[in-house]
Enzyme design. Structure first.
Site, PDB file in Angstrom:
ATOM      1  N   GLY A  74       9.446  -1.290  13.044  1.00  0.00           N
ATOM      2  CA  GLY A  74       8.697  -1.855  14.198  1.00  0.00           C
ATOM      3  C   GLY A  74       7.601  -2.445  14.242  1.00  0.00           C
ATOM      4  O   GLY A  74       6.391  -1.695  12.964  1.00  0.00           O
ATOM      5  N   GLY A  75       6.488  -2.947  14.949  1.00  0.00           N
ATOM      6  CA  GLY A  75       4.766  -2.959  15.277  1.00  0.00           C
ATOM      7  C   GLY A  75       5.292  -4.936  14.422  1.00  0.00           C
ATOM      8  O   GLY A  75       5.540  -5.324  13.838  1.00  0.00           O
ATOM      9  N   ILE A  77       1.213  -6.591  11.629  1.00  0.00           N
ATOM     10  CA  ILE A  77       0.718  -6.569  10.678  1.00  0.00           C
ATOM     11  C   ILE A  77      -0.487  -5.217  10.264  1.00  0.00           C
ATOM     12  O   ILE A  77      -0.736  -4.469  10.670  1.00  0.00           O
ATOM     13  CB  ILE A  77       0.285  -8.195   9.552  1.00  0.00           C
ATOM     14  CG1 ILE A  77      -0.272  -7.554   8.200  1.00  0.00           C
ATOM     15  CG2 ILE A  77      -0.946  -7.775  10.591  1.00  0.00           C
ATOM     16  CD1 ILE A  77      -0.240  -9.125   7.965  1.00  0.00           C
ATOM     17  N   ALA A 184      -2.766   4.026  13.130  1.00  0.00           N
ATOM     18  CA  ALA A 184      -1.498   3.016  13.287  1.00  0.00           C
ATOM     19  C   ALA A 184      -0.275   3.448  13.632  1.00  0.00           C
ATOM     20  O   ALA A 184      -0.545   4.947  12.764  1.00  0.00           O
ATOM     21  CB  ALA A 184      -1.506   1.690  12.546  1.00  0.00           C
ATOM     22  N   ILE A 185       0.617   3.402  14.099  1.00  0.00           N
ATOM     23  CA  ILE A 185       1.724   3.980  13.711  1.00  0.00           C
ATOM     24  C   ILE A 185       2.927   2.598  14.534  1.00  0.00           C
ATOM     25  O   ILE A 185       3.076   2.007  14.760  1.00  0.00           O
ATOM     26  CB  ILE A 185       2.598   5.383  15.386  1.00  0.00           C
ATOM     27  CG1 ILE A 185       1.053   6.188  15.456  1.00  0.00           C
ATOM     28  CG2 ILE A 185       3.473   5.057  15.286  1.00  0.00           C
ATOM     29  CD1 ILE A 185       1.483   6.990  16.131  1.00  0.00           C
ATOM     30  N   GLY A 186       3.996   2.704  13.526  1.00  0.00           N
ATOM     31  CA  GLY A 186       5.444   1.387  12.932  1.00  0.00           C
ATOM     32  C   GLY A 186       6.192   2.553  12.613  1.00  0.00           C
ATOM     33  O   GLY A 186       6.366   3.394  11.615  1.00  0.00           O
ATOM     34  N   GLY A 197       6.522   5.543   9.752  1.00  0.00           N
ATOM     35  CA  GLY A 197       5.074   6.058  10.474  1.00  0.00           C
ATOM     36  C   GLY A 197       3.714   6.188  11.123  1.00  0.00           C
ATOM     37  O   GLY A 197       3.733   5.466  12.027  1.00  0.00           O
ATOM     38  N   ALA A 199      -0.845   5.689   9.958  1.00  0.00           N
ATOM     39  CA  ALA A 199      -2.061   5.643   8.957  1.00  0.00           C
ATOM     40  C   ALA A 199      -3.482   5.740   9.170  1.00  0.00           C
ATOM     41  O   ALA A 199      -3.540   5.537  10.853  1.00  0.00           O
ATOM     42  CB  ALA A 199      -1.854   4.633   8.312  1.00  0.00           C
ATOM     43  N   CYS A 215      -2.234  -5.237  13.646  1.00  0.00           N
ATOM     44  CA  CYS A 215      -0.982  -5.387  14.634  1.00  0.00           C
ATOM     45  C   CYS A 215      -1.404  -5.719  15.337  1.00  0.00           C
ATOM     46  O   CYS A 215      -0.646  -5.939  17.224  1.00  0.00           O
ATOM     47  CB  CYS A 215      -1.816  -3.939  15.345  1.00  0.00           C
ATOM     48  SG  CYS A 215      -1.695  -2.448  14.604  1.00  0.00           S
TER      49      CYS A 215
END
Length: 265
Positions: A74-75, A77, A184-186, A197, A199, A215
């Site tokens: 998900g998410g 760039i 960041a989470i994706g 997961g 970063a 994002c």
């Protein structure tokens, strides 16, 4: 949740190519689904790479043709590279899967990690990840001699911060005293098992983010532990602290299936 296993895949000169790590994720994901391994968190550093989640728009990608790896998380760039601690927790969750609860647990572990180093971070409603809050809008410096009421990022649909130099660069959000993302989470969940997961920016060169709209967020920027704390800090220092908080949060989580609202007859 079961005991969490950590696998340190590679850092520094041994940083792991993104595609190699993605293949490793899929391997561990299949093993976790089959109950051949316990819950596992891969920890690593990547060589420089841009990755784009499923919701990424063309207007958020690099303008100069820099390659981007399109991924199934998900998410939007983001960038991965030296100085950034990446974690891929591969966990089995009860069904129906509560994705939001999983993201909140990862955020909590990252917030606790930053706090242990003396940095206060938080969540922002509607924006995943871990954030350093900026000053109230009325206290921030004006951009380009204009009051914030005329911030072109908010009022001009054609404004592109990628073309407007350091004044609007995501890496300079701290100087502008704006909100900035530290981690960041994706994620993706397949067959009830998580992939991808988080970063955490430890001490990267954040100007890598200036080529993209990180994002997909135009009115905020990026942060790092080193810049926010004003001192050198290494991934080696952060690793055991992060592992401790991930273990505490994830192993002690009371996992519950997502509640399903049933329509009344």
């Amino acid at each position: 949740m079961s005991e969490l296993r950590f696998v340190r895949l590679g850092f520094g000169e041994d940083a792991v190519d993104y595609q190699v790590a993605w293949d490793k994720q899929r391997e561990v994901h299949a093993a976790r689904f089959a109950d051949e391994v316990e819950d596992t968190c891969l920890l690593l550093e990547h060589p420089p790479v841009y990755t784009a989640g499923r919701r990424t728009e063309e207007s958020e990608r690099p303008l100069d043709g820099t390659p981007v790896v399109d991924v199934d998380r998900g998410g939007k760039i983001t960038w991965h590279g030296p100085g950034q601690l990446v974690g891929y927790p591969i966990l089995k969750l009860p069904r129906p899967v509560d994705v939001v609860a999983h993201v909140r647990r990862l955020e909590e572990a990252l917030i606790r990690t930053a706090a242990e180093f003396g940095l206060e971070t938080t969540r922002i409603e509607g924006r995943s990840g871990v954030w350093v809050l900026g000053d109230p809008i009325e206290q921030r410096p004006a951009l380009g001699g204009l009051s914030l009421d005329f911030d072109p990022r908010l009022n001009d649909d054609e404004f592109d911060p990628r073309l407007n130099g350091p004044e609007y660069a995501p890496s300079n959000a701290g100087q502008r005293r704006e909100d900035r993302k530290l981690a960041a989470i994706g994620i993706r969940v397949a067959k009830g098992v998580t992939m991808h997961g988080f970063a955490l920016n430890v001490n990267p060169d954040n100007t890598w983010f200036d080529k993209i709209i990180p994002c997909g967020i135009r009115d905020a920027g990026v942060a790092s532990l080193a810049n926010e704390l004003g001192r050198d800090i290494t991934i080696e220092e952060v690793l055991p602290v992060l592992e401790k908080h991930l273990r505490d949060v994830l192993e002690n989580a009371e996992l519950k299936p997502r509640e399903i609202e049933r329509a009344s007859a």
